[in-house]
Each structure stands twice: as structure tokens, then as C-alpha cells.
Motif scaffolding. Structure first.
Motif, PDB file in Angstrom:
ATOM      1  N   ALA A 231      -3.013  11.747 -15.809  1.00  0.00           N
ATOM      2  CA  ALA A 231      -3.764  11.976 -14.570  1.00  0.00           C
ATOM      3  C   ALA A 231      -4.554  10.731 -14.174  1.00  0.00           C
ATOM      4  N   ASN A 232      -5.282  10.148 -15.126  1.00  0.00           N
ATOM      5  CA  ASN A 232      -6.082   8.957 -14.819  1.00  0.00           C
ATOM      6  C   ASN A 232      -5.206   7.764 -14.454  1.00  0.00           C
ATOM      7  N   THR A 233      -4.073   7.630 -15.160  1.00  0.00           N
ATOM      8  CA  THR A 233      -3.165   6.527 -14.852  1.00  0.00           C
ATOM      9  C   THR A 233      -2.580   6.677 -13.458  1.00  0.00           C
ATOM     10  N   ILE A 234      -2.207   7.880 -13.089  1.00  0.00           N
ATOM     11  CA  ILE A 234      -1.665   8.127 -11.749  1.00  0.00           C
ATOM     12  C   ILE A 234      -2.690   7.784 -10.678  1.00  0.00           C
ATOM     13  N   ILE A 235      -3.956   8.116 -10.922  1.00  0.00           N
ATOM     14  CA  ILE A 235      -4.995   7.814  -9.926  1.00  0.00           C
ATOM     15  C   ILE A 235      -5.122   6.305  -9.730  1.00  0.00           C
ATOM     16  N   VAL A 236      -5.178   5.543 -10.818  1.00  0.00           N
ATOM     17  CA  VAL A 236      -5.347   4.092 -10.688  1.00  0.00           C
ATOM     18  C   VAL A 236      -4.071   3.449 -10.132  1.00  0.00           C
ATOM     19  N   GLN A 237      -2.907   3.923 -10.564  1.00  0.00           N
ATOM     20  CA  GLN A 237      -1.660   3.423  -9.986  1.00  0.00           C
ATOM     21  C   GLN A 237      -1.601   3.725  -8.488  1.00  0.00           C
ATOM     22  N   SER A 238      -2.122   4.865  -8.088  1.00  0.00           N
ATOM     23  CA  SER A 238      -2.141   5.224  -6.665  1.00  0.00           C
ATOM     24  C   SER A 238      -3.044   4.286  -5.882  1.00  0.00           C
ATOM     25  N   ALA A 239      -4.158   3.882  -6.498  1.00  0.00           N
ATOM     26  CA  ALA A 239      -5.042   2.912  -5.851  1.00  0.00           C
ATOM     27  C   ALA A 239      -4.323   1.587  -5.648  1.00  0.00           C
ATOM     28  N   GLU A 240      -3.536   1.187  -6.634  1.00  0.00           N
ATOM     29  CA  GLU A 240      -2.739  -0.036  -6.501  1.00  0.00           C
ATOM     30  C   GLU A 240      -1.717   0.120  -5.374  1.00  0.00           C
ATOM     31  N   ALA A 241      -1.058   1.278  -5.304  1.00  0.00           N
ATOM     32  CA  ALA A 241      -0.076   1.522  -4.256  1.00  0.00           C
ATOM     33  C   ALA A 241      -0.716   1.522  -2.875  1.00  0.00           C
ATOM     34  N   VAL A 242      -1.889   2.116  -2.748  1.00  0.00           N
ATOM     35  CA  VAL A 242      -2.588   2.138  -1.459  1.00  0.00           C
ATOM     36  C   VAL A 242      -2.981   0.714  -1.061  1.00  0.00           C
ATOM     37  N   GLY A 243      -3.320  -0.124  -2.040  1.00  0.00           N
ATOM     38  CA  GLY A 243      -3.594  -1.526  -1.745  1.00  0.00           C
ATOM     39  C   GLY A 243      -2.369  -2.231  -1.190  1.00  0.00           C
ATOM     40  N   ALA A 244      -1.199  -1.949  -1.765  1.00  0.00           N
ATOM     41  CA  ALA A 244       0.046  -2.523  -1.249  1.00  0.00           C
ATOM     42  C   ALA A 244       0.348  -2.001   0.150  1.00  0.00           C
ATOM     43  N   MET A 245       0.082  -0.730   0.397  1.00  0.00           N
ATOM     44  CA  MET A 245       0.286  -0.159   1.728  1.00  0.00           C
ATOM     45  C   MET A 245      -0.616  -0.829   2.756  1.00  0.00           C
ATOM     46  N   SER A 246      -1.857  -1.101   2.359  1.00  0.00           N
ATOM     47  CA  SER A 246      -2.801  -1.766   3.252  1.00  0.00           C
ATOM     48  C   SER A 246      -2.299  -3.146   3.656  1.00  0.00           C
ATOM     49  N   ALA A 247      -1.790  -3.901   2.661  1.00  0.00           N
ATOM     50  CA  ALA A 247      -1.275  -5.238   2.936  1.00  0.00           C
ATOM     51  C   ALA A 247      -0.053  -5.172   3.857  1.00  0.00           C
ATOM     52  N   LEU A 248       0.834  -4.213   3.623  1.00  0.00           N
ATOM     53  CA  LEU A 248       2.021  -4.065   4.466  1.00  0.00           C
ATOM     54  C   LEU A 248       1.652  -3.716   5.897  1.00  0.00           C
ATOM     55  N   LEU A 249       0.683  -2.833   6.064  1.00  0.00           N
ATOM     56  CA  LEU A 249       0.244  -2.443   7.405  1.00  0.00           C
ATOM     57  C   LEU A 249      -0.322  -3.647   8.147  1.00  0.00           C
ATOM     58  N   GLU A 250      -1.137  -4.432   7.455  1.00  0.00           N
ATOM     59  CA  GLU A 250      -1.733  -5.608   8.080  1.00  0.00           C
ATOM     60  C   GLU A 250      -0.667  -6.640   8.454  1.00  0.00           C
ATOM     61  N   LEU A 251       0.272  -6.889   7.547  1.00  0.00           N
ATOM     62  CA  LEU A 251       1.343  -7.843   7.808  1.00  0.00           C
ATOM     63  C   LEU A 251       2.203  -7.414   8.991  1.00  0.00           C
ATOM     64  N   THR A 252       2.540  -6.140   9.035  1.00  0.00           N
ATOM     65  CA  THR A 252       3.426  -5.644  10.081  1.00  0.00           C
ATOM     66  C   THR A 252       2.731  -5.635  11.437  1.00  0.00           C
ATOM     67  N   SER A 253       1.471  -5.260  11.455  1.00  0.00           N
ATOM     68  CA  SER A 253       0.722  -5.267  12.719  1.00  0.00           C
ATOM     69  C   SER A 253       0.621  -6.685  13.274  1.00  0.00           C
ATOM     70  N   GLU A 254       0.349  -7.643  12.400  1.00  0.00           N
ATOM     71  CA  GLU A 254       0.248  -9.039  12.840  1.00  0.00           C
ATOM     72  C   GLU A 254       1.597  -9.546  13.346  1.00  0.00           C
ATOM     73  N   TYR A 255       2.673  -9.199  12.633  1.00  0.00           N
ATOM     74  CA  TYR A 255       4.004  -9.628  13.044  1.00  0.00           C
ATOM     75  C   TYR A 255       4.368  -9.049  14.413  1.00  0.00           C
ATOM     76  N   ALA A 256       4.036  -7.782  14.622  1.00  0.00           N
ATOM     77  CA  ALA A 256       4.381  -7.138  15.897  1.00  0.00           C
ATOM     78  C   ALA A 256       3.622  -7.752  17.073  1.00  0.00           C
ATOM     79  N   GLN A 257       2.474  -8.353  16.809  1.00  0.00           N
ATOM     80  CA  GLN A 257       1.696  -8.976  17.886  1.00  0.00           C
ATOM     81  C   GLN A 257       2.097 -10.433  18.139  1.00  0.00           C
ATOM     82  N   THR A 258       2.797 -11.055  17.186  1.00  0.00           N
ATOM     83  CA  THR A 258       3.171 -12.462  17.348  1.00  0.00           C
ATOM     84  C   THR A 258       4.665 -12.666  17.600  1.00  0.00           C
ATOM     85  N   ARG A 259       5.494 -11.751  17.114  1.00  0.00           N
ATOM     86  CA  ARG A 259       6.945 -11.855  17.324  1.00  0.00           C
ATOM     87  C   ARG A 259       7.266 -11.409  18.743  1.00  0.00           C
ATOM     88  N   LYS A 260       7.907 -12.313  19.488  1.00  0.00           N
ATOM     89  CA  LYS A 260       8.200 -12.007  20.896  1.00  0.00           C
ATOM     90  C   LYS A 260       9.684 -11.786  21.127  1.00  0.00           C
TER      91      LYS A 260
END
Length: 367
Positions: A231-260
Motif C-alpha cells: 500500500a505504501n509503495t503504491i502511494i509513493v509510486q503513484s506520486a512519481e507517476a503523477v509527477g511524470a503526468m505533470s511534466a507531460l501535460l506541461e510539455l504538450t501544452s507548450e508544444y501545442a502553443q508553439t507548433r504551427k
């Protein structure tokens, strides 16, 4: 219920983030992954100096007495930087198994783990891909002077490099699950190392009549301890996954605003704008579920249902967000040179460990 990090947790989060931003950018990470080294010893020692290794262990065991929310506070930074060092698997997975035992040998290894002197691995997975202890097939056969272990463990993170293995096996003649301490290079071990899809080092380990003395039995009835560790490992692994999701969201949003295309940013197209909105919703839901589950764990109110909700949600939403990011980037999103594909592979690896989202959603249906 307070859902915010404390001042000390925020400082820890900032310290880890600053270090990784300075020393662990994508290019440095790729150079490491493409080298023969499984991870960076310098980074490992820096984690120890930051106190991350000692954090989860109690003060009586020589640690800092940190809580699950302390680990969640900085695990997101691990996900954002795609850290390949086996911190979670060694310190929180195998280390927690050692901490659950009052064996003097376990205490010796905890001290080494807390100082960064060694690496531990929990040999649990046998190819079923779930967190169901009923599927453990390895038998610890009593031989009078101790036990012998025969069978195979798969996807043991850092299994080829670990100084010690904490092995999960069913004790012969009973339904009890035991934890056994096996040191590196023990007679009867055959290790096959490989890299996972997200760049980490793992191994399949075959045990051929590996002898374990009574002094190396950490727990002879470990089911409850393992459920808590999972249970504890899943929670911390989930925090790591949410961090990766955050980075992907930021990268994709920036790309969508600069790619023409056709002279305008692709983010102005309705289909892309809707996809970005769906990605934002997926990330927000995953973060909210993680925050709530962490608070439940801190308050001692965590249930099997809560863990199933978290793992099921983050696994499913992470895959969807990764696929949407690649779709937005187009063909370049699949290339090894762009970090988008590496984030997606980390999210796929997260979903597969300790039961994928299909498994946990079935568990949820049973509760």
C-alpha cells in the motif's frame, strides 16, 4: 483533514527538485541510461546526503522517522526527471520489509541502507503481475537447520546489483508467507539482468535449493506486513507517476502553443484544445486521488478499497494522458530523442507494477 504539505515537507521537496534540475536533466539522464552503469553512484550518494535514504526508517532504527507524506512530497520530482535510481524499490519496498522485522540481521542492513552504503531488492513478483499474495508459488522448504528456496522471481528491480534480497515465499506445510534474507552471491542463485522499458535495471532470479538459516528468517507470517508495504509503495509510486503526468501535460501544452500548422498554433484547433482539456482533467483527477489517499494513510484510515481506487485511477489516467501527449506531438512523440516517449514508458511501467489498473478496478468491484 489538511491536504497541504508542511513547511518542512515543502523544503524537502524544493531541495530534491533543485538538485535534480541542476544535475539530472534529460540529456544527463539519457547519457546514464545509455551507459553500462545501472544508475549513478554519485546521485545515489547525494540522495543519502539529502536524508532520503534514512527518511522512512524510525529513529529507533537509525532513521529520521519520516511519514508516507514526506516521501510523497519529493517523489513527484523523481517522476518529472525520470529517475532510474532504485530509491523506491530499495528503500521503501525492500527496506520496509527489513524494518518490519525485529531480526538483528535486518537492523544491520537498515543502517547500511540509511547511509546509502548498500542496495536492497524485494524478490516478490513471479510473473502474475498482481499484488495478490495468494499467487505466491515459491516454497520455502524446511530442512531442520533452516529453509531452502527453489523457484524463480521476476522483474526484481536492482536485483542483479542488490547487496541483499528480501525473498517472499510460502512456508512449506502451511499457508503462511515468510520473508527471507538472502545475501548477494549466495550459492544456488542464477541472475539474468536486463533493462526495463523505462530505463531501470531489473533481473529475473532463479533460486536452486538456496539455503537460508533460521537467523535469516525475517518474518514467518508476513502477510499483514506485506499488504501494508504494498500500500505504501503504491502511494509513493503513484506520486512519481503523477509527477511524470505533470511534466507531460506541461510539455504538450507548450508544444501545442508553439507548433504551427496553416500559420496558426495547433493548440487553437478545436480537436487539439479538447485533447489538452482532457489531459488537464486526467492529471487533476490523478493528483486529487493521490492527495486524498495520502491523507487517509497519514490518518490511519486507509483501506484496500482506497489503494485500489488510487492504483486503478492513476494507472488508467496516466496511460490515457501519455497516449494523448504522443498523439498531439505526432510521429516525433514516438522517437527516443524526445522525452515524451520516455514519460509514457515510465507511466506504462508504473501501471504494470503491483497490478495494472484492470486488476485494481476488479479489486474495487469486490469491495
Amino acid at each position: 483533514m489538511d491536504f497541504s504539505f508542511s513547511q518542512e515537507q515543502q523544503m524537502l521537496q524544493d531541495s530534491v527538485s533543485r538538485y535534480l534540475q541542476k544535475s539530472y536533466d534529460f540529456d544527463a539522464r539519457q547519457t546514464l541510461v545509455e551507459s553500462d552503469a545501472p544508475w549513478s553512484d554519485d546521485v545515489w550518494q547525494q540522495f543519502a546526503e539529502l536524508g532520503l535514504m534514512a527518511l522512512p526508517f524510525s529513529e529507533d532504527q537509525g532513521g529520521l522517522g519520516g511519514s508516507i507524506s514526506d516521501c510523497v512530497a519529493f517523489a513527484g520530482a523523481f517522476g518529472k526527471h525520470l529517475v532510474v535510481e532504485p530509491y523506491i524499490s530499495s528503500t521503501l519496498f525492500a527496506g520496509a520489509a527489513l524494518a518490519a522485522s525485529d531480526n538483528s540481521a535486518a537492523q544491520k542492513w537498515i543502517e547500511k541502507l540509511a547511509s546509502g552504503e548498500c542496495v536492497a531488492a524485494l524478490a516478490y513478483e513471479e510473473g502474475h503481475g498482481t499484488a495478490n499474495l495468494a499467487q505466491i508459488e515459491m516454497i520455502a522448504q524446511s530442512d531442520g537447520g533452516g529453509f531452502t528456496l527453489t523457484g524463480e522471481k521476476r522483474l526484481v528491480i536492482a536485483g542483479a546489483q542488490a547487496d541483499i534480497l528480501v525473498v517472499v515465499a510460502k512456508i512449506s506445510g502451511s499457508d503462511q508467507i515468510g520473508l527471507f534474507l538472502v545475501e548477494k552471491n549466495a550459492d544456488g542463485l542464477e541472475t539474468r539482468a536486463y533493462d526495463t522499458i523505462d530505463g531501470r535495471s531489473a533481473a529475473n532470479i532463479r533460486f536452486d535449493q538456496v539455503a537460508v538459516t533460521h537467523d535469516a528468517v525475517l518474518l514467518d507470517n508476513a502477510s499483514n506486513a506485506l499488504e501494508s508495504i504494498f500500500a505504501n509503495t503504491i502511494i509513493v509510486q503513484s506520486a512519481e507517476a503523477v509527477g511524470a503526468m505533470s511534466a507531460l501535460l506541461e510539455l504538450t501544452s507548450e508544444y501545442a502553443q508553439t507548433r504551427k500548422q496553416f500559420g496558426v498554433p495547433i493548440g487553437s484547433f478545436q480537436a487539439v484544445a479538447h485533447r489538452l482539456a482532457d489531459m488537464k482533467i486526467a492529471y487533476s483527477k490523478a493528483l486529487a486521488t493521490l492527495t486524498y489517499t495520502t491523507a487517509l494513510a497519514e490518518s490511519g484510515s486507509l483501506t484496500v478499497r482506497d489503494i485500489a481506487v488510487l492504483k486503478g485511477q492513476v494507472g488508467k489516467l496516466g496511460r490515457a494522458l501519455g497516449e494523448a501527449s504522443i498523439q498531439t506531438h505526432g510521429g516525433v512523440g514516438m522517437t527516443d530523442e524526445l522525452n515524451v516517449s520516455h514519460y509514457h514508458k515510465r507511466l506504462l511501467a508504473y501501471d504494470a507494477q503491483l497490478g495494472d489498473h484492470f486488476y485494481h478496478l476488479r479489486v474495487l468491484g469486490q469491495h
